[in-house]
Design a protein around this motif. Structure first.
Motif, PDB file in Angstrom:
ATOM      1  N   ALA A  25     -43.947  19.020  11.572  1.00 47.94           N
ATOM      2  CA  ALA A  25     -42.651  18.462  11.162  1.00 47.94           C
ATOM      3  C   ALA A  25     -41.602  19.560  11.034  1.00 47.94           C
ATOM      4  CB  ALA A  25     -42.812  17.722   9.828  1.00 47.94           C
ATOM      5  N   ARG A  26     -42.023  20.708  10.508  1.00 46.75           N
ATOM      6  CA  ARG A  26     -41.081  21.827  10.360  1.00 46.75           C
ATOM      7  C   ARG A  26     -40.640  22.334  11.740  1.00 46.75           C
ATOM      8  NH1 ARG A  26     -42.525  27.504   7.349  1.00 46.75           N
ATOM      9  NH2 ARG A  26     -42.120  26.337   5.450  1.00 46.75           N
ATOM     10  N   SER A  63     -36.180  21.295  17.697  1.00 49.06           N
ATOM     11  CA  SER A  63     -35.739  20.233  18.613  1.00 49.06           C
ATOM     12  C   SER A  63     -34.236  20.045  18.472  1.00 49.06           C
ATOM     13  CB  SER A  63     -36.477  18.921  18.331  1.00 49.06           C
ATOM     14  OG  SER A  63     -36.028  18.357  17.132  1.00 49.06           O
ATOM     15  N   LYS A  64     -33.597  19.722  19.590  1.00 49.27           N
ATOM     16  CA  LYS A  64     -32.138  19.553  19.613  1.00 49.27           C
ATOM     17  C   LYS A  64     -31.803  18.140  20.078  1.00 49.27           C
ATOM     18  CE  LYS A  64     -31.344  23.358  18.009  1.00 49.27           C
ATOM     19  NZ  LYS A  64     -30.627  23.493  16.750  1.00 49.27           N
ATOM     20  N   GLU A  80     -36.986  30.211   6.201  1.00 46.38           N
ATOM     21  CA  GLU A  80     -36.442  28.868   5.966  1.00 46.38           C
ATOM     22  C   GLU A  80     -35.551  28.873   4.724  1.00 46.38           C
ATOM     23  OE1 GLU A  80     -35.862  25.227   7.341  1.00 46.38           O
ATOM     24  OE2 GLU A  80     -37.648  26.180   8.172  1.00 46.38           O
ATOM     25  N   VAL A  93     -40.829  12.310  14.948  1.00 44.17           N
ATOM     26  CA  VAL A  93     -41.904  12.811  14.097  1.00 44.17           C
ATOM     27  C   VAL A  93     -43.166  11.968  14.259  1.00 44.17           C
ATOM     28  CG1 VAL A  93     -42.533  13.380  11.715  1.00 44.17           C
ATOM     29  CG2 VAL A  93     -40.199  13.689  12.484  1.00 44.17           C
ATOM     30  N   LEU A 115     -40.580  20.715  14.495  1.00 41.50           N
ATOM     31  CA  LEU A 115     -39.727  19.710  15.134  1.00 41.50           C
ATOM     32  C   LEU A 115     -38.309  19.744  14.555  1.00 41.50           C
ATOM     33  CD1 LEU A 115     -40.200  17.619  17.306  1.00 41.50           C
ATOM     34  CD2 LEU A 115     -40.694  15.963  15.514  1.00 41.50           C
ATOM     35  N   ARG A 116     -38.254  19.857  13.236  1.00 41.33           N
ATOM     36  CA  ARG A 116     -36.949  19.881  12.579  1.00 41.33           C
ATOM     37  C   ARG A 116     -36.140  21.098  13.021  1.00 41.33           C
ATOM     38  NH1 ARG A 116     -38.809  20.127   7.782  1.00 41.33           N
ATOM     39  NH2 ARG A 116     -38.309  22.287   7.281  1.00 41.33           N
ATOM     40  N   ARG A 117     -36.822  22.206  13.183  1.00 40.18           N
ATOM     41  CA  ARG A 117     -36.136  23.454  13.470  1.00 40.18           C
ATOM     42  C   ARG A 117     -35.857  23.643  14.967  1.00 40.18           C
ATOM     43  NH1 ARG A 117     -32.654  25.831  11.106  1.00 40.18           N
ATOM     44  NH2 ARG A 117     -33.720  25.364   9.146  1.00 40.18           N
TER      45      ARG A 117
END
Lengths: 146, 567
Positions: free
Chosen positions: B317-318, B324-325, B444, B308, B320-322
């Motif tokens: 941020a959202r 990225s693996k 979400e 982040v 990236l959270r959703r």
């Protein structure tokens, strides 16, 4: 009716001959296996378009009898020749078709049909690379599955 | 990823030339329609509802930026400037002309792409975990083994005219991200290299008879991979049904003889083939294939592993959270780029977009890409310090949606708009649901949700393994939609098959039914409970009741079914 057939191993035409021992290529029961004479030529008859069972049968026969002489007869079109050659068939009777490689005696096209790829990714029953000696040594333990 | 050798490229050129000659022989009357069909299908060439279709294989989902550009060029030159990512990691072009296909394949050959065995009754394009080779949880990288099998199965002379198609998948993680249980044959890594071995599953599949594949062998050493596959396929080639297309898949054979009897037959042939030494794999063979794999330069990973970073942007941020693996290399990220959204049929991408994403892959992921079975792309090698920059670059071209794994990331086949097999259209249903849940906060709020839509029983949209599945059916010439609940793909939990719940819904009703089910979930869920978990806890009845409440008295007519060519 043509009097010629394809010599798959040498990519040439030759006089047509039909073996005395002929069996249905799609047969999976195969009671004839017990009386098969592998020293005599064997014909496998392809009856239906796109039925692949004859290829496995040919491979099985070649694995058990590496020197067996296999003829493909029946519904054989030009684009089956590659598969037949590589599964260990020695000769193929082609369907009579206008302008076929047999009718035109087109040797370049016949080579293309038999050897379409400059590289083959797997060893198969019709290949020079086919491990004949190893098969000979182990033929006693290799059965043709029911 | 595997870099094709000069031999490989020449074979692809040979293949394109061979198809050109076959089409010419067909024109000359030397090949009948029935004789040509398997030959063209094994190059991915279908005759579809409106036009021919070319399916291009993306071997186990690995793609380079130059290949994506070539796909863009081929789609622009020979199609309508767009392509469609499929659920088996392929690309389909839906408007190509038959006579253009050899030339298209010649272009694709130069970058190592092809349509070989992307269709037909043969071993199809092998698929794998889209995160293979970069996943931190894998036992080893399964891709070289998939490549060994891909090469071995290419134009296999004995096994090119099977009773029906034959799909193979690989995974090396305990979490099933490769859908191994719904493949005809699947290999799951169980011991690490150098003594790699696989658990083998057989006879899974969706379609008319959905089955999760049982284990046929608990442990197979890696060097028996080809030999064992040969034995399985030989038994299937000889004993699979050829009298009834709907009963021709290996799953029906396994089910009819029983997995134990099937195992015995395979083991007998395996023993014979192994003794013959025909399919022996030596360590040199594996090393030769491994040597052709080029990985990203992991030295370019960022020193900081804080993904982040210092950004205060909540949208970043959202995303990236959703999207990225987890990645095996600290300081590197794998980013999912959903090819979804309102106004976009799932998996559809234009030539212009392909080029833009190829440019971004070059800039941010060293030119490496992946294709997922959920019809998305992955950038597999993004340094964490460049994530914000990538996010900024994806935004203006519409590919920064933070929806991976949410309802907006739904899967759908092309359906009746393109496919000759379809009973119903998939895309309008997908579009309507995407529109209803366009709001990212709503998506979400719904949390992880797999919605999968197929236009017919052939199940290209994997509807059986969606948390919510939609299946198009034909009722007296009109299109209707059956609803399935309880499916799961295997991501994060055991795979399960959804069950059809009640009567089918009309085209007008089905989006309402989905919405009613999701409203019920929002009402009934416990704190932190996903839809999948809520369904397991509550059972389907409460959701079925909610869906049934939306039924209308009159249903509009729609297109009728037709059947031309099997998928």
């Amino acid at each position: 009716m043509t009097t010629l057939m394809i010599d798959l191993a040498n990519a040439r035409l030759c006089a047509a001959k039909t073996p005395e021992q002929c069996f249905d290529a799609s047969d999976v029961e195969r009671p004839w296996l017990s009386t098969l004479n592998p020293d005599e030529a064997v014909g496998l008859h392809f009856g239906r378009v796109n039925d692949g069972r004859g290829y496995s049968l040919a491979c099985r026969l070649r694995e058990k009898y590496p020197r067996i002489e296999l003829y493909a007869i029946g519904h054989i079109h030009e684009d089956m020749l590659y598969f037949l050659r590589r599964c260990g068939f020695r000769y193929a009777h082609l369907l009579d078709r206008t302008d076929s490689v047999i009718e035109r005696q087109a040797s370049d096209e016949l080579r293309d049909l038999l050897f379409p790829f400059s590289h083959e990714y797997q060893v198969s029953a019709g290949d020079e690379r086919f491990p004949k000696e190893k098969v000979d040594a182990t033929r006693q333990v290799m059965g043709i599955a029911a | 990823m595997y870099q094709p050798t000069s031999n490989d490229i020449q074979v692809l050129r040979d293949r394109a030339r061979q198809l050109g000659a076959q089409l010419a022989r067909h024109q000359q009357g030397r090949l009948s329609d029935d004789e040509l069909r398997p030959l063209r299908l094994q190059n991915g060439l279908y005759i579809q509802r409106h036009a021919p279709m070319l399916r291009i294989a993306i071997a186990y989902g690995m793609l380079r930026a130059d290949q994506l550009r070539c796909l863009a060029d081929v789609a622009q030159r020979f199609d309508r400037s767009y392509g469609h990512w499929t659920t088996r990691q392929n690309m389909q072009l839906n408007w190509i002309e038959v006579e253009d296909v050899p030339q298209a394949l010649e272009m694709l050959a130069e970058v190592g792409l092809h349509g070989i065995q992307s269709s037909g009754n043969c071993l199809r394009n092998i698929t794998s975990d889209a995160f293979a080779g970069i996943a931190p949880d894998e036992l080893f990288d399964p891709r070289p083994y998939a490549e060994l099998l891909r090469q071995w199965s290419s134009f296999h002379p004995e096994l090119s005219f099977l009773p029906r198609k034959f799909k193979v998948a690989f995974t090396a993680t305990s979490e099933d991200r490769a859908l191994v249980q719904i493949h005809d044959l699947a290999f799951e890594a169980i011991t690490a290299e150098p003594k790699a071995s696989f658990r083998v599953r057989i006879g899974g599949g969706l379609g008319r008879t959905p089955i999760l594949g049982p284990v046929v062998r608990e442990s197979l050493p890696w060097d028996d991979l080809l030999c064992y596959t040969h034995a399985v396929m030989r038994v299937y080639n000889e004993l699979g049904r050829r009298d009834n297309l709907t009963k021709a898949r290996i799953k029906i054979l396994v089910r009819s003889v029983g997995v134990d009897a099937f195992r015995d037959m395979v083991e007998a042939d395996f023993k014979s083939l192994k003794q013959a030494g025909i399919d022996r794999v030596r360590i040199e063979d594996l090393d030769r294939v491994r040597a052709q794999f080029l990985d990203p330069d992991w030295r370019l990973a960022s020193v900081s592993t804080d993904l982040v970073q210092s950004s205060n942007d909540p949208l970043f941020a959202r995303w990236l959270r959703r999207n990225s693996k987890p990645h095996k290399i600290p300081g590197m990220a794998a980013i999912v780029v959903p090819i979804k959204g309102t106004g976009r049929p799932p998996g559809d991408i234009t030539s212009d977009e392909m080029r833009k994403l190829a440019d971004l892959a070059d800039r941010f992921s060293q030119g490496f890409l992946r294709v997922t079975h959920s019809q998305d792309l992955v950038f597999p090698a993004v340094p964490s310090a460049k994530l914000a920059e990538l996010y900024e670059a994806l935004q203006p071209i519409g590919f920064a949606q933070p929806i991976q794994g949410l309802i907006g990331d739904m899967v759908a086949c092309p359906g009746g708009d393109f496919c000759a097999l379809a009973n119903a259209r998939s895309l309008p249903i997908a579009d309507e649901i995407a529109n209803r849940y366009a709001n990212l906060d709503e998506q979400e709020n719904l949390g992880p949700l797999e919605l999968k839509i197929s236009g017919c029983m052939n199940s290209c949209g994997h509807h059986h393994i969606g948390h919510i599945g939609i299946l198009g059916v034909d009722k007296d010439g009109a299109a209707f939609y059956q609803l399935l609940l309880g499916g799961h793909s295997g991501h994060g939990d055991r795979a399960s098959l959804g069950k059809i719940v009640g009567r089918a819904f009309s085209e007008a009703e089905i989006p309402d039914a989905v919405e009613a089910i999701l409203d019920e979930y929002l009402e009934s869920r416990l704190q932190g409970e996903t839809f999948h978990q809520a369904l397991q806890r509550l059972g389907p009845a409460v959701f079925i009741e909610a869906a049934n409440a939306v039924r209308q008295k009159v249903s509009p007519p729609s297109m009728a079914a037709s059947t031309l060519e099997q998928a």
